[in-house]
Design a protein around this motif. Structure first.
Motif, mmCIF file in Angstrom:
data_model
loop_
_atom_site.group_PDB
_atom_site.id
_atom_site.type_symbol
_atom_site.label_atom_id
_atom_site.label_comp_id
_atom_site.label_asym_id
_atom_site.label_seq_id
_atom_site.Cartn_x
_atom_site.Cartn_y
_atom_site.Cartn_z
ATOM 1 N N THR A 164 0.822 9.228 15.479
ATOM 2 C CA THR A 164 0.694 8.289 14.338
ATOM 3 C C THR A 164 1.083 8.814 12.881
ATOM 4 O O THR A 164 1.891 8.367 12.121
ATOM 5 N N ALA A 165 0.278 10.042 12.702
ATOM 6 C CA ALA A 165 0.660 10.984 11.476
ATOM 7 C C ALA A 165 2.069 11.160 11.363
ATOM 8 O O ALA A 165 2.789 11.101 10.104
ATOM 9 N N ARG A 166 2.811 11.696 12.465
ATOM 10 C CA ARG A 166 3.928 12.051 12.372
ATOM 11 C C ARG A 166 5.003 10.829 12.220
ATOM 12 O O ARG A 166 5.901 10.951 11.392
ATOM 13 N N TRP A 167 4.786 9.801 12.901
ATOM 14 C CA TRP A 167 5.397 8.478 12.765
ATOM 15 C C TRP A 167 5.284 7.967 11.481
ATOM 16 O O TRP A 167 6.568 7.645 10.686
ATOM 17 N N LEU A 168 4.145 7.970 10.535
ATOM 18 C CA LEU A 168 4.087 7.599 9.379
ATOM 19 C C LEU A 168 4.907 8.479 8.505
ATOM 20 O O LEU A 168 5.667 8.233 7.472
ATOM 21 N N HIS A 192 0.654 -1.294 -0.063
ATOM 22 C CA HIS A 192 0.010 0.285 0.036
ATOM 23 C C HIS A 192 0.751 1.105 -0.012
ATOM 24 O O HIS A 192 0.292 2.302 0.380
ATOM 25 N N ARG A 193 2.176 1.166 -0.192
ATOM 26 C CA ARG A 193 2.799 2.357 -0.493
ATOM 27 C C ARG A 193 2.217 3.229 -1.497
ATOM 28 O O ARG A 193 2.290 2.549 -2.805
ATOM 29 N N GLY A 194 2.310 4.657 -1.243
ATOM 30 C CA GLY A 194 1.614 5.299 -2.553
ATOM 31 C C GLY A 194 0.285 5.108 -2.621
ATOM 32 O O GLY A 194 -0.417 6.078 -3.531
ATOM 33 N N HIS A 195 -0.402 4.367 -1.934
ATOM 34 C CA HIS A 195 -2.077 4.364 -2.092
ATOM 35 C C HIS A 195 -2.630 5.372 -1.035
ATOM 36 O O HIS A 195 -2.154 5.850 -0.095
ATOM 37 N N ALA A 196 -3.773 5.641 -1.523
ATOM 38 C CA ALA A 196 -4.783 6.471 -0.704
ATOM 39 C C ALA A 196 -5.395 5.624 0.485
ATOM 40 O O ALA A 196 -5.728 4.749 0.205
ATOM 41 N N HIS A 244 2.846 10.021 2.918
ATOM 42 C CA HIS A 244 2.338 11.339 2.913
ATOM 43 C C HIS A 244 1.165 11.359 4.043
ATOM 44 O O HIS A 244 -0.028 11.141 3.409
ATOM 45 N N ALA A 245 1.242 11.335 5.021
ATOM 46 C CA ALA A 245 0.288 11.050 5.964
ATOM 47 C C ALA A 245 -0.267 12.407 6.864
ATOM 48 O O ALA A 245 0.834 13.285 7.187
ATOM 49 N N LEU A 246 -1.445 12.753 6.891
ATOM 50 C CA LEU A 246 -2.029 14.010 7.433
ATOM 51 C C LEU A 246 -2.792 13.644 8.376
ATOM 52 O O LEU A 246 -3.746 12.798 8.063
ATOM 53 N N PRO A 247 -2.952 14.524 9.653
ATOM 54 C CA PRO A 247 -3.833 14.321 10.791
ATOM 55 C C PRO A 247 -5.187 14.757 10.422
ATOM 56 O O PRO A 247 -5.202 15.583 9.634
ATOM 57 N N TYR A 248 -6.301 14.351 11.168
ATOM 58 C CA TYR A 248 -7.616 14.874 10.997
ATOM 59 C C TYR A 248 -8.362 14.677 12.084
ATOM 60 O O TYR A 248 -8.772 13.443 12.414
ATOM 61 N N HIS A 249 -8.803 15.433 13.026
ATOM 62 C CA HIS A 249 -9.721 15.381 14.217
ATOM 63 C C HIS A 249 -10.426 16.694 14.647
ATOM 64 O O HIS A 249 -9.877 17.638 13.979
ATOM 65 N N VAL A 306 -2.592 9.854 -0.519
ATOM 66 C CA VAL A 306 -2.346 10.656 0.735
ATOM 67 C C VAL A 306 -3.053 9.783 1.720
ATOM 68 O O VAL A 306 -4.095 9.197 1.592
ATOM 69 N N VAL A 307 -2.357 9.640 3.019
ATOM 70 C CA VAL A 307 -2.857 8.628 4.094
ATOM 71 C C VAL A 307 -3.351 9.666 5.143
ATOM 72 O O VAL A 307 -2.827 10.635 5.607
#
Ligand code: ADP
Ligand code: ZN
Length: 602
Positions: A245-249, A227-231, A255-260, A281-282
């Motif tokens: 977790t977003a930072r760690w990824l 799943h690298r490169g997958h949304a 390309h990980a972004l947080p949402y809360h 984007v994850v």
């Protein structure tokens, strides 16, 4: 001569065959019949009204509750050369006037309208002036007051029937339970409509549930395995865990972004837009994320924490694979999740009855987690759908789990819980079982118990698995008020007395650490490695085209189309036209550009 539905499917949408009940539904609606269509997400509901819209005289009016979805649908239709527009609150007055003029002159095939706008005098007056091909009511379950998507404006849609008799109406939803279905039919005045039900199954989603060890590393291994490169979406319970977790990824090149809900509205919008408009984007999110997002090419949904119920699990995982291409639903869960969720239920404001219900829902989910048979069968059974064959596309079908005779181990575990006074959590009880004479154990004098050390032959991780499964089966419970201490239940007795045999699931051994060197991009699920470079180049081309037009990439071509393109490498217009998802308009617009990319790569 009027084209057939099949010809429209081929010429406009570029597909060779109808799926499931699409053709029957389309024929029924073209013939002016009312229809209630229940089809799972990704089943292909849109074509059920889009093709009749093209085959019947006049403009089809589509009621759709979500602005983002409306925009996507209209963008996609225009790409296919269909004359479509929407009326909603994002438009300027001048834009509204232009669209109304188009509708009046017969220059539109489909008009998407937000429900509150449809019932306004201005729009109703417009509809009085034009010829209406049909009404499509999308997300029809929004009419149900019991569901979580209830939209009061939907209740008024029953007047369409009175005001515009003779215009066929088609209501569509993915919510298939019988009470909701009845409510839709009743409230929308669709009692005489023909009902088309296609069930709940999402065959392209592969379900995997693993016991939690080191959840992040497990997640990384799962992502690296294709799943690298997958949304995708990664769900966590807390805001802090989302951020971490977003930072760690990101540190691991995702390309990980947080949402809360704790982020500013601007920041949330920015991240959501990136998710929709960019490739790969994850989003790491609390459950605040997902409602109203209809991105078709989400290739995985991962849960690092347990959802609240099977219903939530199904809804959240259902956001994967709307394009019907292979997608993964992956989850790691452990006993600590159960404790946390129970605590949340107990600590909530809800009354006792409600709390009991929530606990039962959580228990049903635990049952799914600890299952040793086909997950899909149990999921579907939960929604009242029977399925006789195992699915072949869940972890338990692919690699059937081993079980072991665990009656004696369970007896040891239960009696150790009892002897230590039902006041401790699993970690402590396991220490006593394994004969670890820690200060704490000695302090409580538990090294003198008859159960001290009786489980030294079993590893701590196997004990954890035993405790987790005993809790999941209701043979032991977690006392939330007692800070997660374990307690016996009524059902424990039968095990202690040796009245029943217990077979437990053997957790798969921990996989080795992932290799450090990783491919820069993902292998898409269905594509051979030899086509990867071309696929990436085609995707870059798609991204540029999408950016220059201000539309999401999947509106130009879906991943399935790009994959087929990478595999077949068409070099003539004829062979390009044969790709799935390439209709006449897209052929004309894009074939040359993409064939150039193919020629360059050769
Ligand atoms: P739903 O609204 O039911 O979730 P959509 O209408 O968005 O589903 O369709 C899901 C996906 O399947 C879309 O990518 C669509 O283009 C594709 N699709 C629909 N019908 C067909 C078909 N007959 N052949 C191939 N692909 C199809
Ligand atoms: Zn299965």
């Amino acid at each position: 001569m009027q084209p057939t539905p099949h010809e429209v499917l081929d010429r406009v949408f570029g597909y060779g065959a109808f799926r499931g009940q699409q053709e029957a539904i389309i024929e029924h609606v073209v013939g002016a019949g009312d229809a209630l269509v229940v089809m799972p997400t990704g089943g292909g509901k849109s074509l059920c009204y889009q093709i009749p819209a093209l085959l019947r005289d006049g403009v089809a009016v589509v009621v759709s509750p979500l602005i983002a979805l409306m925009q996507d649908q209209v963008d996609a239709l225009r790409q296919a050369g269909v004359r479509a527009a929407y009326l909603n609150s994002t438009l300027t007055f001048a834009e509204v006037q232009a669209i109304e003029a188009d509708a009046r002159t017969g220059a539109l095939d489909l008009l998407y309208v937000a429900p509150e706008r449809l019932m306004g005098e201005r729009t109703l007056a417009l509809l009085d002036d034009v010829r209406i091909a049909l009404f499509a009511i999308d997300e029809a379950h929004c009419v149900s007051q019991w569901g979580h998507d209830f939209r009061p404006e939907y209740l008024q849609l029953s007047v369409l029937h009175e005001r515009f008799p003779g215009v066929p109406r088609v209501a569509l939803t993915a919510t298939a339970d019988a009470p909701t279905r009845r409510e839709i039919a009743e409230r929308l005045g669709l009692g005489d409509a023909r009902v088309f039900i296609s069930g709940f199954d999402r065959p392209n989603i592969r379900y995997t549930i693993v016991p939690k060890r080191n959840a992040r590393e497990q997640l990384l291994r799962f992502l690296d395995a294709g799943h690298r490169g997958h949304a995708g979406i990664v769900y966590c319970l807390s805001r802090r865990k989302v951020e971490e977790t977003a930072r760690w990824l990101r540190e691991r090149d995702f390309h990980a972004l947080p949402y809360h809900a704790g982020m500013s509205a601007d920041e949330r919008r920015l991240h959501q837009d990136a998710f929709v408009h960019e490739d790969g984007v994850v989003i790491v999110a609390t459950i605040a994320f997902g409602m109203g997002i209809d991105k078709p090419d989400v290739r995985f949904v991962a849960h690092l924490d347990l959802p609240k119920s099977i219903e939530s699990y199904y809804q959240e995982t259902g956001r994967a694979g709307r394009d019907a291409a292979p997608a993964d639903a992956w989850m790691a869960y452990g006993l600590s999740d159960v404790v946390t969720l129970r605590q949340m239920v107990e600590g909530s404001e809800a009354d006792e009855q409600r709390k009991r219900l929530e606990v039962r829902k959580l228990d049903a989910l635990l049952g799914l987690c600890e299952l040793t048979t086909c997950r899909r069968q149990t999921l579907l059974a939960h929604f009242g759908e029977e399925r006789t064959d195992p699915c072949g596309n869940c972890d338990n079908c692919i690699a059937p789990p081993e079980t072991w005779e665990a009656t004696e181990a369970a007896q040891k575990a239960l009696s150790c819980v009892y002897r230590t006074g039902q006041r401790f959590g699993a970690g402590y009880v396991i220490d006593v079982l394994r004969g670890k004479g820690s200060d704490r154990v000695r302090g409580f004098r538990h090294h003198r118990l008859s159960t001290f050390g009786i489980g030294a032959d079993i590893s701590a991780s196997t004990w954890r698995s035993v405790f987790r499964q005993l809790v999941a089966r209701g043979l032991m419970r977690v006392d939330v008020e007692g800070f997660g201490s374990l307690k016996l239940t009524e059902a424990s007795r039968a095990v202690l007395r040796g009245e029943c045999e217990l077979h437990l699931r053997r957790d798969a051994p921990a996989a080795r650490k992932p290799r450090r060197e990783r491919p820069a991009r993902a292998a898409p699920t269905a594509l051979g490695p030899e086509h990867q470079a071309l696929f990436d180049a085609l995707r870059d081309c798609r991204r540029e085209l999408a950016r220059s037009q201000g539309v999401p990439p999947y509106v130009i071509f879906h991943d399935v189309t790009l994959e087929a393109m990478a595999e077949q490498q068409p070099r003539t217009l004829e062979s390009f036209a044969a790709l799935p998802g390439v209709g006449e308009k897209k052929l004309e617009r894009y074939a040359a550009t993409f064939m150039e990319v193919i020629a360059d790569q050769a």
